[in-house]
Design a protein around this motif. Structure first.
Motif, PDB file in Angstrom:
ATOM      1  N   THR A 105     -20.965  -7.582  -2.344  1.00 49.61           N
ATOM      2  CA  THR A 105     -20.698  -6.616  -3.420  1.00 49.61           C
ATOM      3  C   THR A 105     -21.147  -5.220  -3.016  1.00 49.61           C
ATOM      4  N   ASN A 106     -22.317  -5.132  -2.410  1.00 52.40           N
ATOM      5  CA  ASN A 106     -22.816  -3.825  -1.970  1.00 52.40           C
ATOM      6  C   ASN A 106     -21.952  -3.245  -0.857  1.00 52.40           C
ATOM      7  N   PHE A 107     -21.466  -4.112   0.019  1.00 54.17           N
ATOM      8  CA  PHE A 107     -20.613  -3.659   1.123  1.00 54.17           C
ATOM      9  C   PHE A 107     -19.313  -3.057   0.579  1.00 54.17           C
ATOM     10  N   ILE A 108     -18.737  -3.720  -0.421  1.00 55.11           N
ATOM     11  CA  ILE A 108     -17.519  -3.199  -1.053  1.00 55.11           C
ATOM     12  C   ILE A 108     -17.817  -1.891  -1.772  1.00 55.11           C
ATOM     13  N   SER A 109     -18.948  -1.842  -2.470  1.00 49.88           N
ATOM     14  CA  SER A 109     -19.311  -0.620  -3.205  1.00 49.88           C
ATOM     15  C   SER A 109     -19.523   0.556  -2.257  1.00 49.88           C
ATOM     16  N   PHE A 110     -20.112   0.294  -1.111  1.00 52.12           N
ATOM     17  CA  PHE A 110     -20.331   1.376  -0.150  1.00 52.12           C
ATOM     18  C   PHE A 110     -18.998   1.896   0.387  1.00 52.12           C
ATOM     19  N   LEU A 162      -9.631   7.427   5.991  1.00 50.86           N
ATOM     20  CA  LEU A 162      -9.416   7.150   4.572  1.00 50.86           C
ATOM     21  C   LEU A 162      -8.468   5.975   4.388  1.00 50.86           C
ATOM     22  N   ILE A 163      -7.361   5.982   5.104  1.00 49.29           N
ATOM     23  CA  ILE A 163      -6.384   4.900   4.976  1.00 49.29           C
ATOM     24  C   ILE A 163      -6.997   3.569   5.387  1.00 49.29           C
ATOM     25  N   GLN A 164      -7.763   3.566   6.483  1.00 47.09           N
ATOM     26  CA  GLN A 164      -8.392   2.325   6.947  1.00 47.09           C
ATOM     27  C   GLN A 164      -9.397   1.799   5.925  1.00 47.09           C
ATOM     28  N   LYS A 165     -10.166   2.699   5.313  1.00 47.75           N
ATOM     29  CA  LYS A 165     -11.150   2.284   4.312  1.00 47.75           C
ATOM     30  C   LYS A 165     -10.480   1.708   3.076  1.00 47.75           C
ATOM     31  N   TYR A 193      -9.576  -3.118  -0.164  1.00 48.24           N
ATOM     32  CA  TYR A 193      -8.706  -4.010  -0.930  1.00 48.24           C
ATOM     33  C   TYR A 193      -8.807  -5.443  -0.411  1.00 48.24           C
ATOM     34  N   ARG A 194      -8.816  -5.608   0.896  1.00 49.23           N
ATOM     35  CA  ARG A 194      -8.875  -6.947   1.473  1.00 49.23           C
ATOM     36  C   ARG A 194     -10.225  -7.603   1.225  1.00 49.23           C
ATOM     37  N   MET A 195     -11.295  -6.823   1.299  1.00 53.63           N
ATOM     38  CA  MET A 195     -12.624  -7.378   1.017  1.00 53.63           C
ATOM     39  C   MET A 195     -12.716  -7.824  -0.436  1.00 53.63           C
ATOM     40  N   GLN A 196     -12.183  -7.021  -1.353  1.00 56.42           N
ATOM     41  CA  GLN A 196     -12.209  -7.399  -2.763  1.00 56.42           C
ATOM     42  C   GLN A 196     -11.387  -8.661  -2.989  1.00 56.42           C
ATOM     43  N   PHE A 205       0.854  -1.187   0.000  1.00 55.98           N
ATOM     44  CA  PHE A 205       0.000   0.000   0.000  1.00 55.98           C
ATOM     45  C   PHE A 205       0.893   1.241   0.000  1.00 55.98           C
ATOM     46  N   LYS A 206       0.688   2.077  -1.002  1.00 55.53           N
ATOM     47  CA  LYS A 206       1.523   3.266  -1.139  1.00 55.53           C
ATOM     48  C   LYS A 206       0.664   4.523  -1.055  1.00 55.53           C
ATOM     49  N   ASP A 207       1.130   5.478  -0.294  1.00 59.81           N
ATOM     50  CA  ASP A 207       0.483   6.787  -0.242  1.00 59.81           C
ATOM     51  C   ASP A 207       1.083   7.644  -1.346  1.00 59.81           C
ATOM     52  N   VAL A 208       0.353   7.776  -2.469  1.00 58.81           N
ATOM     53  CA  VAL A 208       0.896   8.559  -3.581  1.00 58.81           C
ATOM     54  C   VAL A 208       1.086  10.010  -3.165  1.00 58.81           C
ATOM     55  N   VAL A 209       0.206  10.477  -2.299  1.00 57.11           N
ATOM     56  CA  VAL A 209       0.352  11.796  -1.687  1.00 57.11           C
ATOM     57  C   VAL A 209       0.125  11.599  -0.195  1.00 57.11           C
ATOM     58  N   PRO A 210       1.051  12.011   0.653  1.00 51.04           N
ATOM     59  CA  PRO A 210       0.892  11.791   2.097  1.00 51.04           C
ATOM     60  C   PRO A 210      -0.412  12.379   2.619  1.00 51.04           C
ATOM     61  N   THR A 211      -1.106  11.590   3.440  1.00 49.66           N
ATOM     62  CA  THR A 211      -2.357  12.051   4.035  1.00 49.66           C
ATOM     63  C   THR A 211      -2.402  11.616   5.493  1.00 49.66           C
ATOM     64  N   THR A 212      -3.023  12.429   6.298  1.00 52.60           N
ATOM     65  CA  THR A 212      -3.164  12.124   7.727  1.00 52.60           C
ATOM     66  C   THR A 212      -4.564  11.646   8.075  1.00 52.60           C
TER      67      THR A 212
END
Length: 711
Positions: free
Chosen positions: A351-356, A319-322, A327-330, A308-315
């Motif tokens: 499928t709906n859970f991943i989409s949400f 967002l990171i957890q989601k 990815y793991r659910m997919q 997992f790479k942060d293309v732009v650093p974020t705090t």
């Protein structure tokens, strides 16, 4: 969404198709069906029921009742019907008073491919008049599919007689599990104590999940139990114990239980199982599939290979957890359903859970305009290395793919935000890089925008031209990538040409029926971009390659056009043919002012026949317009000479070129005869002096004969 209630035995999921009934054709995988033609064998019918000695003697019998031919299927762990083959069904009454057995012998070698005891407690069901289904204790669901309803009815009556049931019913046990009380009774009869969570009971618990999956009441009761009291936590602790002890049999049972939990398709369970606390243990259970010789290495892949790479650093921790969770659910979804089905969604709630989750990720990023602006600024940075730029554009592509989960209004707001944040200038830079993966990702992002709203691209292109009229315009870069593609037929050229076609379709002009707004983009395109699009044609048809009377030097044409160049010219011609049909006055002005048709017709001398046919399609579309300016231009320029010369040089061969030329002139003749054609001068002006079809076939056309034109 819960699985539909099945009135059959609990171990049976979606039923296999009967040989002659389409009732389940859209919902389930098809089974091999027997021939619909009636068998021609004339042997006497055998009785349905035989004694043990007769059954043993039947091993050497070749003549059997063809009406007893059946297809056998069983229900696998993924709740899919799998065919075991076909054979001849018959009942056997054991002499040792062990009861009655249903046998199926192979139609090829007469071996026994199925043997099932008819028990009084087994739930049998007859469906569609040709299906008998039931559940075996060990192997799960079984189905017999008969060719003939009368034969199926005879077997059904024999089963009902053995169980002491009325053959008029179609279910020997009725609906077994309709309430919580019946579910509790089922647990008691199978000696399953869910609350115990004991390794010794894993086999019974695994068989319970396999048994009750098709039953909505059971799924609901199990889900309520699993949600309460931390049962999943205690259960997954057993996985760690079994793995530490190397208890392979226990791990196999845990695989069945966890897979059963996931196939229950309950959102409340997903929230628990996909949490950071339990996700790795869930994956660990799925690794030990008893059908595989060696365990899989799902956890190793996620922890060591998937980076997992942060293309732009974020705090933003949410967002990171989601992102990680999605990815793991997919990944788990792909494990459970490796091949997507066109018939039925196995796990719609998953499928709906991943989409949400994807919706939440897009919503968070859309609200952070500084984040998006920073991404696009980094993409435009000329000092960025290829790896860094590739990571950024791949992120953009995945981000745009997540937009498919949004409602139309939210999707519109998202793409407006992307444009305002500067996505087009960034794409203009990335499209020009040499790395194919990076360029392909940029084109995919461009494709998402065009498919959603062509007007966004059109408006940007026009505003860009107003600000920098002589500059490096975005659509010029798109055309440049079409021309520079090394393999136009298999590369990015075709994809970009199709996107240009969408942008140039008048139906997609700025999303408004206003004629002025539609013409504004066409004015822009024919002022700034059309020359770039036709430049490859003009480059290979320069004035020096033809002599007087339109006699083209074919060797010069062929020296300029290799196979890949011919592919490029072909797809450009297809787009110009589209423009001829939809941009009547705009492209007409360009064709007449640049003598484009003459240059295109020079390509008739190419050795690549698909390109020659593309030229003919372009000419055919132009003649079909019945435009007086076009007709006068064709006649005065003696442009039919190119077509007639190619026709004569083709000789007596009856091929597509021959047919296309004949169809073109036949169309002109018929239109003139009916008086509906505006090009009334054409049929009078063209007087072709070459042999008729019979003489051509016998003598062959003379290459020196040329058409003469009279007015």
């Amino acid at each position: 969404m819960d699985a539909p209630e099945n009135p059959a035995d609990p171990d049976l999921g979606s039923l296999p198709d009967a040989p002659h009934s389409p009732a389940f054709a859209c919902d389930n995988p098809e089974l091999p069906s027997t021939s619909s033609e009636a068998p021609q064998a004339q042997e006497p019918e055998l009785p349905l029921t035989l004694g043990a000695s007769e059954v043993e003697a039947l091993t050497d019998v070749v003549m059997v009742d063809p009406q007893c031919l059946v297809n056998i299927s069983f229900l696998n762990d993924d709740q899919e019907w799998v065919s075991l083959g076909s054979g001849y069904a018959i009942f056997s009454s054991a002499e040792s008073n062990e009861g009655m057995f249903l046998l199926v012998r192979s139609e090829t070698d007469n071996s026994v491919i199925m043997e099932s005891k008819v028990c009084s407690t087994t739930c049998y069901q007859k469906l569609q008049g040709v299906l008998i289904i039931w559940s075996e204790t060990d192997s799960g669901g079984v189905a017999l599919s008969f060719q003939y309803p009368p034969t199926c009815q005879e077997f059904w009556e024999t089963i009902c007689q053995a169980q002491g049931k009325d053959p008029c019913i179609e279910n020997t046990q009725g609906l077994l599990i309709e309430s919580k009380e019946q579910f509790d009774r089922l647990l008691r009869t199978r000696d399953v104590h869910m609350s115990a969570c004991d390794i010794k009971k894993l086999k019974q618990i695994a068989s319970l999940f396999k048994l009750v999956l098709p039953w909505p009441v059971c799924k609901q009761e199990l889900a309520l139990f699993l949600e309460d009291g931390g049962y999943i936590k205690r259960f997954l602790q057993l996985f760690q114990v079994c793995e530490n002890r190397n208890d392979i049999e226990g791990l196999w049972h845990l695989h069945g239980v966890v897979k059963g939990m996931l196939f229950m398709d309950k959102t409340s369970l997903f929230e628990i199982m996909f949490s950071d606390e339990y996700i790795m243990d869930v994956l660990g259970c799925l690794e030990y599939d008893p059908a595989l010789e060696e365990p899989k290495k799902y956890r190793e892949f996620l922890t060591q290979n998937a980076k997992f790479k942060d293309v732009v650093p974020t705090t933003n921790c949410i967002l990171i957890q989601k992102i990680h969770q999605t990815y793991r659910m997919q990944y788990i979804s792909d494990i459970l359903s490796p091949l997507p089905s066109i018939f039925e969604e196995k796990l719609p709630n998953l499928t709906n859970f991943i989409s949400f989750n994807k919706f939440e990720i897009v919503t968070i990023l859309k609200g952070d305009k500084n984040f998006l602006s920073q991404v696009f600024t980094l993409l435009k940075d000329q000092t960025a290395n290829n790896d860094r730029r590739s990571e950024l554009i791949l992120f953009c592509r995945e981000f745009c793919s997540f937009s498919e989960t949004l409602q139309p209004r939210s999707k519109k707001a998202l793409f407006n935000t992307l444009v305002e944040s500067g996505i087009f200038p960034a794409l203009k830079v990335v499209m020009r890089v040499n790395d194919l993966q990076t360029k392909s990702a940029a084109i995919d992002v461009f494709s998402y925008i065009v498919e959603h709203s062509p007007a966004l691209v059109q408006c940007f292109a026009m505003s860009e031209a107003q600000q920098n009229e002589d500059g490096d315009l975005f659509l010029k870069v798109v055309i440049e990538q079409i021309i520079c593609d090394s393999d136009p037929d298999a590369g990015v050229a075709i994809q970009l040409v199709e996107l240009l076609r969408v942008l140039l379709d008048p139906e997609n002009m700025v999303g408004s029926p206003n004629a002025g707004e539609k013409s504004e983009f066409l004015n822009f395109f024919y002022k700034h971009c059309i020359y770039n699009l036709t430049e490859p044609i003009l480059a290979v048809t320069s004035e020096g390659i033809y002599e007087e009377d339109n006699v083209v030097k074919s060797e010069k044409i062929n020296n300029c056009i290799d196979y890949h160049k011919a592919q490029l010219l072909g797809i450009i011609l297809e787009l110009l043919t589209f423009c001829i049909q939809h941009h009547t006055c705009y492209i007409k002005n360009y064709i007449l002012s640049s003598d484009l048709l003459r240059r295109i017709l020079m390509l008739m001398n190419s050795k690549h026949k698909f390109l020659v046919l593309g030229v003919l399609r372009f000419m055919r579309k132009m003649v079909d317009l019945k435009d007086e300016l076009y007709n006068r231009y064709i006649i005065q320029g003696n442009l039919f000479e190119f077509i007639v010369s190619a026709f004569l040089n083709n000789g007596p061969r009856y091929n597509m070129l021959n047919s296309a030329v004949i169809e073109l002139f036949e169309y002109i003749r018929v239109e003139a005869a009916e008086g509906t054609s505006s090009p009334d001068p054409i049929i009078d002006v063209i007087s072709v002096d070459y042999p008729n079809e019979e003489e051509e076939e016998e003598e062959g056309p003379s290459p020196k004969k040329r058409p003469h034109y009279s007015s």
